[in-house]
Design a protein around this motif. Structure first.
Motif, PDB file in Angstrom:
ATOM      1  N   THR A  51       0.833  -1.203   0.000  1.00  0.00           N
ATOM      2  CA  THR A  51       0.000   0.000   0.000  1.00  0.00           C
ATOM      3  C   THR A  51       0.869   1.256   0.000  1.00  0.00           C
ATOM      4  O   THR A  51       0.602   2.212  -0.741  1.00  0.00           O
ATOM      5  N   GLN A  52       1.933   1.258   0.832  1.00  0.00           N
ATOM      6  CA  GLN A  52       2.847   2.413   0.867  1.00  0.00           C
ATOM      7  C   GLN A  52       3.512   2.617  -0.498  1.00  0.00           C
ATOM      8  O   GLN A  52       3.633   3.748  -0.980  1.00  0.00           O
ATOM      9  N   ASN A  53       3.937   1.510  -1.103  1.00  0.00           N
ATOM     10  CA  ASN A  53       4.567   1.605  -2.426  1.00  0.00           C
ATOM     11  C   ASN A  53       3.592   2.151  -3.462  1.00  0.00           C
ATOM     12  O   ASN A  53       3.972   2.934  -4.339  1.00  0.00           O
ATOM     13  N   GLN A  54       2.322   1.735  -3.361  1.00  0.00           N
ATOM     14  CA  GLN A  54       1.318   2.240  -4.296  1.00  0.00           C
ATOM     15  C   GLN A  54       1.111   3.737  -4.114  1.00  0.00           C
ATOM     16  O   GLN A  54       0.941   4.461  -5.094  1.00  0.00           O
ATOM     17  N   VAL A  55       1.114   4.199  -2.860  1.00  0.00           N
ATOM     18  CA  VAL A  55       0.961   5.634  -2.583  1.00  0.00           C
ATOM     19  C   VAL A  55       2.112   6.410  -3.225  1.00  0.00           C
ATOM     20  O   VAL A  55       1.904   7.430  -3.890  1.00  0.00           O
ATOM     21  N   VAL A  56       3.345   5.904  -3.037  1.00  0.00           N
ATOM     22  CA  VAL A  56       4.528   6.550  -3.624  1.00  0.00           C
ATOM     23  C   VAL A  56       4.416   6.567  -5.150  1.00  0.00           C
ATOM     24  O   VAL A  56       4.682   7.585  -5.802  1.00  0.00           O
ATOM     25  N   LEU A  61       3.405   9.355 -10.268  1.00  0.00           N
ATOM     26  CA  LEU A  61       2.610   9.487 -11.494  1.00  0.00           C
ATOM     27  C   LEU A  61       1.962  10.866 -11.597  1.00  0.00           C
ATOM     28  O   LEU A  61       1.935  11.470 -12.668  1.00  0.00           O
ATOM     29  N   GLU A  62       1.443  11.356 -10.467  1.00  0.00           N
ATOM     30  CA  GLU A  62       0.823  12.684 -10.465  1.00  0.00           C
ATOM     31  C   GLU A  62       1.847  13.760 -10.832  1.00  0.00           C
ATOM     32  O   GLU A  62       1.548  14.702 -11.574  1.00  0.00           O
ATOM     33  N   GLN A  63       3.073  13.619 -10.310  1.00  0.00           N
ATOM     34  CA  GLN A  63       4.132  14.586 -10.642  1.00  0.00           C
ATOM     35  C   GLN A  63       4.452  14.537 -12.136  1.00  0.00           C
ATOM     36  O   GLN A  63       4.601  15.581 -12.786  1.00  0.00           O
ATOM     37  N   GLU A  64       4.548  13.307 -12.688  1.00  0.00           N
ATOM     38  CA  GLU A  64       4.837  13.166 -14.118  1.00  0.00           C
ATOM     39  C   GLU A  64       3.714  13.765 -14.964  1.00  0.00           C
ATOM     40  O   GLU A  64       3.972  14.433 -15.966  1.00  0.00           O
TER      41      GLU A  64
END
Length: 115
Positions: A51-56, A61-64
């Motif tokens: 879950t933490q990895n998915q958040v990261v 992705l949002e930054q890209e």
């Protein structure tokens, strides 16, 4: 005749139920829990890490995506500037033509007076 084979197979089971040892049930429960709990805790920690990895990943992705949006807006601005330059050139040409026409009409008026 009534023999031992005529007895019901369930006979005597009801009487045995109260004999279940609560301590044995408790120990069996603890044994079952201790058998499955470590795997469940490992699964829980693995899911938390996932879950933490998915958040990261989502944040990255949002930054890209925002970078791509910025690039698109820059391209739009460049297109706008080139379009503005194109129309500015048209305006300059129209002004030059108008000045030339004004000179010609002025000359015609002057030459018309001389006649």
């Amino acid at each position: 005749g009534v023999g031992p084979s005529d007895a019901s197979p369930d006979e005597g089971v009801v009487e045995d139920l109260p004999l279940i040892d609560e301590k044995a049930v408790e120990q069996l429960t603890e044994g079952l829990i201790s058998h499955y709990l470590p795997d469940l805790q490992r699964s829980k920690s693995a899911l938390q890490e996932l879950t933490q990895n998915q958040v990261v990943l989502l944040e990255t992705l949002e930054q890209e995506i925002s970078k791509f949006k910025e690039c698109n807006s820059i391209l739009d601005i460049n297109a706008l500037f080139s379009e503005a330059k194109h129309y500015h050139n048209k305006l300059v040409n129209i002004r030059n033509e108008m000045m030339m026409l004004h000179e010609k009409t002025s000359k015609l008026k002057v030459s018309g007076r001389n006649i």
